[in-house]
Structures are given as C-alpha cells and as structure tokens.
Design a protein around this motif. Sequence first.
Motif, PDB file in Angstrom:
ATOM      1  N   SER B 175       0.841  -1.194   0.000  1.00 48.78           N
ATOM      2  CA  SER B 175       0.000   0.000   0.000  1.00 48.78           C
ATOM      3  C   SER B 175       0.882   1.251   0.000  1.00 48.78           C
ATOM      4  O   SER B 175       1.804   1.382   0.813  1.00 48.78           O
ATOM      5  CB  SER B 175      -0.890  -0.031   1.243  1.00 48.78           C
ATOM      6  N   ASP B 177       0.194   4.005   0.976  1.00 48.39           N
ATOM      7  CA  ASP B 177       0.005   4.790   2.191  1.00 48.39           C
ATOM      8  C   ASP B 177       1.016   4.432   3.280  1.00 48.39           C
ATOM      9  O   ASP B 177       1.352   5.271   4.104  1.00 48.39           O
ATOM     10  CB  ASP B 177      -1.423   4.601   2.729  1.00 48.39           C
ATOM     11  N   VAL B 178       1.492   3.182   3.275  1.00 45.87           N
ATOM     12  CA  VAL B 178       2.520   2.819   4.260  1.00 45.87           C
ATOM     13  C   VAL B 178       3.746   3.706   4.035  1.00 45.87           C
ATOM     14  O   VAL B 178       4.360   4.206   4.967  1.00 45.87           O
ATOM     15  CB  VAL B 178       2.892   1.327   4.146  1.00 45.87           C
ATOM     16  N   TYR B 180       3.689   6.626   2.443  1.00 42.95           N
ATOM     17  CA  TYR B 180       3.317   8.006   2.750  1.00 42.95           C
ATOM     18  C   TYR B 180       3.408   8.260   4.250  1.00 42.95           C
ATOM     19  O   TYR B 180       3.875   9.318   4.688  1.00 42.95           O
ATOM     20  CB  TYR B 180       1.893   8.299   2.276  1.00 42.95           C
ATOM     21  N   ALA B 181       2.947   7.278   5.026  1.00 44.31           N
ATOM     22  CA  ALA B 181       2.986   7.436   6.480  1.00 44.31           C
ATOM     23  C   ALA B 181       4.420   7.643   6.935  1.00 44.31           C
ATOM     24  O   ALA B 181       4.692   8.440   7.835  1.00 44.31           O
ATOM     25  CB  ALA B 181       2.382   6.203   7.156  1.00 44.31           C
ATOM     26  N   TYR B 182       5.355   6.934   6.307  1.00 46.30           N
ATOM     27  CA  TYR B 182       6.752   7.058   6.672  1.00 46.30           C
ATOM     28  C   TYR B 182       7.300   8.416   6.242  1.00 46.30           C
ATOM     29  O   TYR B 182       8.037   9.068   6.969  1.00 46.30           O
ATOM     30  CB  TYR B 182       7.547   5.935   6.001  1.00 46.30           C
ATOM     31  N   ARG B 183       6.882   8.838   5.059  1.00 49.06           N
ATOM     32  CA  ARG B 183       7.407  10.118   4.551  1.00 49.06           C
ATOM     33  C   ARG B 183       6.881  11.287   5.356  1.00 49.06           C
ATOM     34  O   ARG B 183       7.606  12.243   5.622  1.00 49.06           O
ATOM     35  CB  ARG B 183       7.014  10.284   3.077  1.00 49.06           C
ATOM     36  N   ILE B 184       5.618  11.201   5.762  1.00 40.88           N
ATOM     37  CA  ILE B 184       5.040  12.324   6.474  1.00 40.88           C
ATOM     38  C   ILE B 184       5.612  12.406   7.883  1.00 40.88           C
ATOM     39  O   ILE B 184       5.627  13.459   8.509  1.00 40.88           O
ATOM     40  CB  ILE B 184       3.494  12.219   6.481  1.00 40.88           C
ATOM     41  N   ALA B 185       6.145  11.280   8.375  1.00 42.86           N
ATOM     42  CA  ALA B 185       6.773  11.288   9.698  1.00 42.86           C
ATOM     43  C   ALA B 185       8.182  11.876   9.637  1.00 42.86           C
ATOM     44  O   ALA B 185       8.922  11.817  10.607  1.00 42.86           O
ATOM     45  CB  ALA B 185       6.799   9.874  10.268  1.00 42.86           C
ATOM     46  N   GLY B 186       8.552  12.410   8.492  1.00 44.50           N
ATOM     47  CA  GLY B 186       9.810  13.142   8.421  1.00 44.50           C
ATOM     48  C   GLY B 186      10.942  12.427   7.720  1.00 44.50           C
ATOM     49  O   GLY B 186      12.099  12.594   8.083  1.00 44.50           O
ATOM     50  N   HIS B 187      10.653  11.618   6.714  1.00 47.98           N
ATOM     51  CA  HIS B 187      11.721  10.942   5.984  1.00 47.98           C
ATOM     52  C   HIS B 187      11.593  11.221   4.495  1.00 47.98           C
ATOM     53  O   HIS B 187      10.493  11.347   3.987  1.00 47.98           O
ATOM     54  CB  HIS B 187      11.668   9.436   6.220  1.00 47.98           C
ATOM     55  N   GLY B 188      12.735  11.261   3.824  1.00 49.90           N
ATOM     56  CA  GLY B 188      12.741  11.536   2.390  1.00 49.90           C
ATOM     57  C   GLY B 188      12.362  10.294   1.607  1.00 49.90           C
ATOM     58  O   GLY B 188      12.198   9.221   2.177  1.00 49.90           O
TER      59      GLY B 188
END
Lengths: 372, 285
Positions: B175, B177-178, B180-188
């Motif tokens: 998915s 979104d998994v 996206y969840a990681y990226r939105i938590a502050g990762h490139g």
Amino acid sequence: MSHLSLARVDKFYGRVDHGVHAVQNVSMDIEKGEIVALLGSSGCGKTSTLRMIAGFEEASRGTIALAGREVHTLPPVRRNVAMAFEGYSLYPPLTVRQNIAFALKSAKLGKTEVDARVAEVAQLLEIEDILDRYPSSISGGQQQRASLGRALIREADLHLLDEPMGQLEPQLRAVLRGRIKHFVKERGYTAILVTHDQTEANALADRIAVMEGGVLQQFGTPSMIKERPANLFTGTFVGEPPMNVFTARVAGDDGRIVLELPEGVTLAYPAGAFTDDVRRTIRAKGDIVIGIRPYSVRRAESGVEATVAVNQWLGDQTHIAADFAGGIIVLVEHDRTVLEPGRTIAVEIDPAALHIFDAATGIALAHGMELA
Amino acid sequence: MEHTSTLERVLRGIALSLIVLFFMFPLFWIFLMSFQTNETILRIPPSLFFEPTLGNYKALITGKLDTAAGSLDIAFMKNLWNSVLLSTSAVVLSLILGVPAAYAFARHKFRGSEDIAFTLLSFRFAPPLLVLLPLTIYFQQLGLADTYVGLIWVYQLICLPLILWIVRGYFEDISADVEYAYRIAGHGWFATFRKIALPLAGPGIAAAGLLAFIFAWNNFVFALVLASADKQPVTVAALAFVTASGIQYGQIAAGIVLSITPTLAIALYAQRYLVEGLSLGAVKG
C-alpha cells in the motif's frame, strides 16, 4: 493570516484542464486550533484535498499555505503535518507500540518521554492491551486506532484524519469522538477530518466543509449548515432523514402567496408570512424548489392532504412517509403513532421552516422569513 | 477437519508418486549414469546394477579426458566457474538496475512508463537467435565479443525483464500509504524506499533474483555465439563431450550433476522465500 489557507486550488488527474477535474477551485481558510470536517460522499474530492495538503498529490493550480509558509511545492517531509490514513498503513514489521513511537523518532525525545506519550495516547484510544502485538494479528478497528494514535502523538502544525473512525463500533466511536476532540483542543492542535458521516462531522468539528463533485458547496458551522444550507445539495445531503423537496410555482396576489406544487397541491400563505424582500425575490423567480425538514412537517386538523405510504417506529421516534404532490413527504413524530398505510392525513407546513431554492441553479434564495 | 476418505488419500498418493517419478526419474538416471562408464551405460538391456566408478568426475575435475581416440584436454571446472561468475554478476547487476526501476514503474506513472516497461518485457518475446547476428557484429566492433563484460551485458536481456516485472508487482502490492505514512513522519523518498519498500518487497526480490539466476545459468545460445571456450559456461561446455570417438555419456552426466548442484542448492535454501514470494502478497491487511 490564517493558519492554513487554500487559495483557488485545483486538482486534475491526468493533464491539466483535460483530465478528471477532482477538486475545483477550492478556497478555504482555517484558523489555528480549529477542527474542520470535510464532509461529502465518495469521490467528492475530500480525500484528494486532504492529500494535496499532506503533499501526496500535487496541486494542479493554486496555493496552499500552512503556518505562514507556502507548502504546496514542498515535499511531505517538510510540511510538518501528521496524518491518520483510512487504510491504517501501519508498518507490518513493527509492533503497535513501535508504530506509534515511530512517529516521534524525528522529534528526538528521551525514552521515558516517548514511553509516557505512547502510554497517554494508548489510554486515550483504549489500545493499551495490544501495544506489543503486530498489526497483522489485530482487528481492523484496533489497527485504525493504532493508526490514529500514530497521528495524534505528533506535535505537528496540522493533523489530517482520513475517515479516522470508520471501522469502530458505534459505542466506542461515540466515546472516542469526545476524547479526541478534548485531546486536540487541549493541545491547541489544528485538525482536518475527512468523513462521510455527518454525525461525526457535527460532533467533532467547529466548522464543516461540504463537498460534492469536486466543488466546495458550503463552509460553515454545523448549525449554519443545518439551518441555512447554501444550496439544494447541502440542504438534502445534511440532515437525517433528508429534507423533503418539491418543485413549486409562485402565484397569488398582493394579499397571499400561493405555492403551486405538482398534482394540483397548493400551499397558501398570507403575504405577511414572508418579508418583502423574500416575496419580491420568489415572485421574480417564478419557478422555485421548496425544502422542508421532516422535523418541521406537522400533522394538523386541517391542512393539505397526504396519503400514508409507510409508517416506521424506530424505537424512539416515528418516521411517516406519505404520498404528497407527486412525491413523498417524510415527517417525524416523537410518539409512537399508529397510522396504517392508505390513511389520509392533513399536513401543515410552517412558512418559517421553508427553505427556498432557485429551481434552475439550486442556490438558496430564502430560509424561512429571511433572504439567504 | 479431515474430510478425505481412505480411497481418496490412496489415489492422491499414487498420483503424487507418479508425478514425482515422472519428474525425478531423468535426474535419478543421470545421477546413476554419472558413476558409469560408456560401456555400462550403452549396454542392452540397461541395468540398475553396475560397478560404480568416479572416473567421470575425476576426468572433469582434473581436466583430462581419456577416450578411445586419445587424451583430450577439457576445461570443465573453468566453465563451471564461468557459469557462477556470469550468472551471479548478471543477477547482481540486474537487481541493482531492475529493483529501483521496478519501484519507479510501480509508484510513478509518468508519460510512456507503460510503453517502456512493455518494451523491456518484449525482449523476452523475441527469439534470441533473431538478435544474435547483429549483436555479434556490434560486439566485435565494440571489442565486447568474448569478454565477461559483454556476456554479462547480454545476460541482462534475460534477467532484467524478469526482475523488473516480478518485483514491480511486489511494489504495487505494498500500500502506497505505508510509504506516505513514513514520509510524512519526516523521511525523504530514498529513506522510504530503503527502509519501507525494500524490506516489504524482500521475499519478492529474492524470488525474482533466484529465478533470474536459474534462467541465466541455463542460457546456452548467447554464450555459444558470443564467447570462446575459455569464457563459456557449462551449458556450452557440455558440447565438448561430443568427441570424435563418440559421445561421452558418462562425463556429460557427471557434468550435468555438477552443474545443477549450485542452482539446486540455492533453490533448496531459498525454497521458503520462493514459495512465500511467488504465492503470497507481500503485505497482508
């Protein structure tokens, strides 16, 4: 300047101006500390709007500013927003505790601080007992709460919650709504909630943005949306059971206003029931659509005749659907009413409860006595 | 709950035995042949009883082949090493190129992405012989003929499409979104690719790599045309046993046993990943 500001935002899937126009010219200003609900049916553009704010979709046109910065060109990592996903999106190899704590990783907090915060969020969401389980071994509702916890634990400029409680049981949902609202308000967070459940929107949000077909239909407080719907869509979409709607022709003379409904049904009111402005406006239009909330329709000794079609007792109220003016009129009574289908009843419609819309555009003309 | 009757179980057992026999018998027979001399192999009627000899293996390992017409030098061990070198390098290069490409095709729908992916797949449709002649001419002009680099390059025709299409499917199963969840938590995006996408697609990548390795190992025609004896893999080297004094069945059998051992070992070791990778989705709800 507002905390979050969307200015003339468009989203096309495919080529700009040729592809699917999913979000159309949406402008919205949200203040710090506000909870806003994006309410609409599936495919109305609410999730696209949310994803543009998060940075997962590019805004095809327009600007998005958050906390004084223009963010629409920044990658998600630099926007400082937290998000709870509709599909949960937990990291499969991590436990629920690690998943929630993971969101704090970039905040670089000490272990005790992280543990305390995880414990607080877990208690709030009632997931303390599954903190050490893996996502694949817990139910959908538990995964959803874990995902919500991962978003709420962060101190972000903006919290985006995409259908955050869709999988929860009704009782739990009601409890969590209150707690989450308190949690967000207490910390002064700003949150945007995407939902198709109007009860949830009413309970959680300070303001509701109703969307349909990619267009922002109305943006206002829950009571404003309910009492002064900006157009026919908002009027019929919000409210349960939905608003009764009939087409009408305006007739009558100086002394009276007569609304001619289909099949020869007429509603006659003294001219004084409406203000001069309303009278003038609807007379000028001629063709209008009238809307009446089911709670405002009353049975009376003398009134317009309707034939009962269905009578449902829901345990705390009665919904009566009756054939009226070529359509169905629904009325709600709080007692258990015994009316067998086929019976003729007389209904009375208070002019102060009438919502009047333009027949051609659907835009609201008047609510009760006042102009829209 | 067991609903099968005894009869059903017996029939199923017989069917499975027949299938195993059908597929395993040739391997078993070759294994036996590898311990026999040409005389015992070719006697009529064939027999399961013979005096085993290690002569075939000895000839392969020492590189001295004694035939009726005289002694012959063969470089079978060198060819085996060539196979290992060529297949491993080709698969490693394919993974380095193919996995990021598969990720790009899975996640970013850009203009012409489907066309490019399809073109890469179409390399698998064309019969290799069709491209071999022009390729030989080019390689001779470029100085790539009869080099390891040239062969590894050509092997990309086999490995790259395979890895690209299998791994792409795995990335698509994860998915978005998994991530996206990681990226939105502050990762490139690169950290997301490395920390989320790669581990989640791990079994799929392993399965694709293994399949590509087997395909590369079994390749015959590219090396036959594009390389000379000292660069050729075992598949081509087996031709050397067709000698002036007859076909050396014993040595061919021993060569086959030696050459399938590495792939068999890898397949057995990676069986778990292979089954998981080829049958299940990478991420479950």
